[in-house]
Motif scaffolding. Structure first.
Motif, PDB file in Angstrom:
ATOM      1  N   GLY A 136       0.819  -1.210   0.000  1.00  0.00           N
ATOM      2  CA  GLY A 136       0.000   0.000   0.000  1.00  0.00           C
ATOM      3  C   GLY A 136       0.849   1.254   0.000  1.00  0.00           C
ATOM      4  O   GLY A 136       0.560   2.215  -0.729  1.00  0.00           O
ATOM      5  N   LEU A 137       1.918   1.267   0.798  1.00  0.00           N
ATOM      6  CA  LEU A 137       2.821   2.417   0.841  1.00  0.00           C
ATOM      7  C   LEU A 137       3.556   2.578  -0.487  1.00  0.00           C
ATOM      8  O   LEU A 137       3.791   3.708  -0.947  1.00  0.00           O
ATOM      9  N   LEU A 195      10.767   8.578  -2.659  1.00  0.00           N
ATOM     10  CA  LEU A 195      11.397   7.855  -1.552  1.00  0.00           C
ATOM     11  C   LEU A 195      10.475   6.776  -0.998  1.00  0.00           C
ATOM     12  O   LEU A 195      10.916   5.662  -0.690  1.00  0.00           O
ATOM     13  N   LEU A 196       9.203   7.099  -0.872  1.00  0.00           N
ATOM     14  CA  LEU A 196       8.247   6.115  -0.364  1.00  0.00           C
ATOM     15  C   LEU A 196       8.162   4.912  -1.306  1.00  0.00           C
ATOM     16  O   LEU A 196       8.177   3.753  -0.865  1.00  0.00           O
ATOM     17  N   ALA A 197       8.094   5.175  -2.598  1.00  0.00           N
ATOM     18  CA  ALA A 197       7.981   4.100  -3.585  1.00  0.00           C
ATOM     19  C   ALA A 197       9.238   3.238  -3.630  1.00  0.00           C
ATOM     20  O   ALA A 197       9.159   2.012  -3.818  1.00  0.00           O
ATOM     21  N   PHE A 198      10.409   3.844  -3.463  1.00  0.00           N
ATOM     22  CA  PHE A 198      11.655   3.085  -3.566  1.00  0.00           C
ATOM     23  C   PHE A 198      11.987   2.297  -2.301  1.00  0.00           C
ATOM     24  O   PHE A 198      12.681   1.279  -2.366  1.00  0.00           O
ATOM     25  N   TRP A 199      11.518   2.783  -1.150  1.00  0.00           N
ATOM     26  CA  TRP A 199      11.856   2.116   0.114  1.00  0.00           C
ATOM     27  C   TRP A 199      10.784   1.152   0.594  1.00  0.00           C
ATOM     28  O   TRP A 199      11.087   0.200   1.335  1.00  0.00           O
ATOM     29  N   ALA A 200       9.522   1.362   0.244  1.00  0.00           N
ATOM     30  CA  ALA A 200       8.434   0.518   0.744  1.00  0.00           C
ATOM     31  C   ALA A 200       8.335  -0.741  -0.103  1.00  0.00           C
ATOM     32  O   ALA A 200       7.808  -0.722  -1.219  1.00  0.00           O
ATOM     33  N   THR A 201       8.855  -1.826   0.397  1.00  0.00           N
ATOM     34  CA  THR A 201       8.775  -3.112  -0.287  1.00  0.00           C
ATOM     35  C   THR A 201       8.815  -4.231   0.737  1.00  0.00           C
ATOM     36  O   THR A 201       9.572  -4.150   1.706  1.00  0.00           O
ATOM     37  N   PRO A 202       8.016  -5.264   0.541  1.00  0.00           N
ATOM     38  CA  PRO A 202       8.078  -6.391   1.478  1.00  0.00           C
ATOM     39  C   PRO A 202       9.295  -7.286   1.267  1.00  0.00           C
ATOM     40  O   PRO A 202       9.626  -8.088   2.138  1.00  0.00           O
ATOM     41  N   ASP A 203       9.953  -7.137   0.114  1.00  0.00           N
ATOM     42  CA  ASP A 203      11.125  -7.967  -0.207  1.00  0.00           C
ATOM     43  C   ASP A 203      12.252  -7.064  -0.685  1.00  0.00           C
ATOM     44  O   ASP A 203      12.300  -6.688  -1.861  1.00  0.00           O
ATOM     45  N   MET A 204      13.148  -6.716   0.227  1.00  0.00           N
ATOM     46  CA  MET A 204      14.248  -5.802  -0.086  1.00  0.00           C
ATOM     47  C   MET A 204      15.524  -6.588  -0.354  1.00  0.00           C
ATOM     48  O   MET A 204      16.154  -7.122   0.549  1.00  0.00           O
TER      49      MET A 204
END
Length: 256
Positions: A136-137, A195-204
């Motif tokens: 969602g983020l 920044l939100l799109a690039f950092w918000a991920t369930p699999d980093m």
């Protein structure tokens, strides 16, 4: 000639919009997911941040850092007033912004083609509710970015307004200082969305982390140069605005 310039602007915009949509899929590794939704198996073969040609770790880091640097240099240099003044000595001012947009497309395509995945995971979230929250983020970041461009003047930001004015032989109105919606909370909501799109991920993955850190460095540098230009252009209005509103996070980064 005016029609040709307008066509150049429209073509640049359409190419950018396509590359922007691809960036969403690229950073979110969405192409595998799209196979299940569309049934198009070929989507799984499209490069993404964690899928593509492999390379030794050291080579991958060097290539990826070079691509991030190229993106930052292109954006920072071509956006500066001094570069624009030099460019418009021999390039039509009405499509100066469109050339910037087209150059961005070229750099993004280079990232898509030459990016080398580094797949070991930094984190991978198991809880379904947290995965949904992070997704969602992720999508909220892209939405914030897009809406923020529309709150000011989307078509001016991407060069269509200038090209249309040039085609009609009219002047582009002077940009007025406004702070609609997101701009009441942060000075640079486009960067907030990035920044939100690039950092918000369930699999980093490690490669994704490198990308996110590199783009964060670009944002920090970009804000500094952009604000210098805005102060020069808008004067005391923007100086006072900086004292009241955070840079990319609400309440954080106010000028003293």
């Amino acid at each position: 000639m005016g029609l040709l310039r307008l066509g150049f602007a429209v073509g640049s915009y359409l190419l950018f919009f396509a590359s922007f949509l691809y960036l969403v899929g690229f950073t979110g590794n969405l192409f595998d997911e799209a196979v299940g939704l569309t049934g198009i198996a070929g989507l799984a073969a499209l490069p993404s941040i964690d899928a593509g040609p492999a390379a030794p770790l050291g080579v991958a880091i060097i290539i990826n850092l070079a691509l991030i640097a190229l993106f930052g240099i292109q954006h920072s240099v071509m956006a500066r007033p001094g570069f624009k003044s030099w460019l418009t000595r021999f390039w039509p001012a009405s499509i100066e912004r469109s050339l910037y947009v087209l150059a961005t497309v070229a750099v993004l395509v280079m990232i898509y083609v030459f990016w080398r995945p580094i797949t070991p995971m930094v984190w991978s979230v198991d809880a379904d509710w947290l995965r949904m929250l992070l997704w969602g983020l992720f999508f909220a970041g892209w939405a914030i970015l897009f809406i923020a461009t529309c709150l000011l003047n989307h078509f001016e930001l991407f060069g269509l307004h200038q090209a249309w004015a040039g085609f009609r032989g009219t002047a582009v109105p002077e940009t007025q200082f406004r702070t609609p919606l997101f701009y009441k909370l942060v000075r640079h909501p486009i960067y907030t969305g990035i920044l939100l799109a690039f950092w918000a991920t369930p699999d980093m993955s490690q490669g994704h982390l490198l990308f996110a850190i590199g783009m964060t460095v670009y944002v920090v540098i970009g804000v500094r140069y952009e604000e210098r230009d805005l102060i020069a252009h808008l004067g005391e209005q923007y100086v006072e605005y900086r004292k009241k509103v955070g840079a990319v996070i609400p309440g954080i980064g106010k000028a003293r």
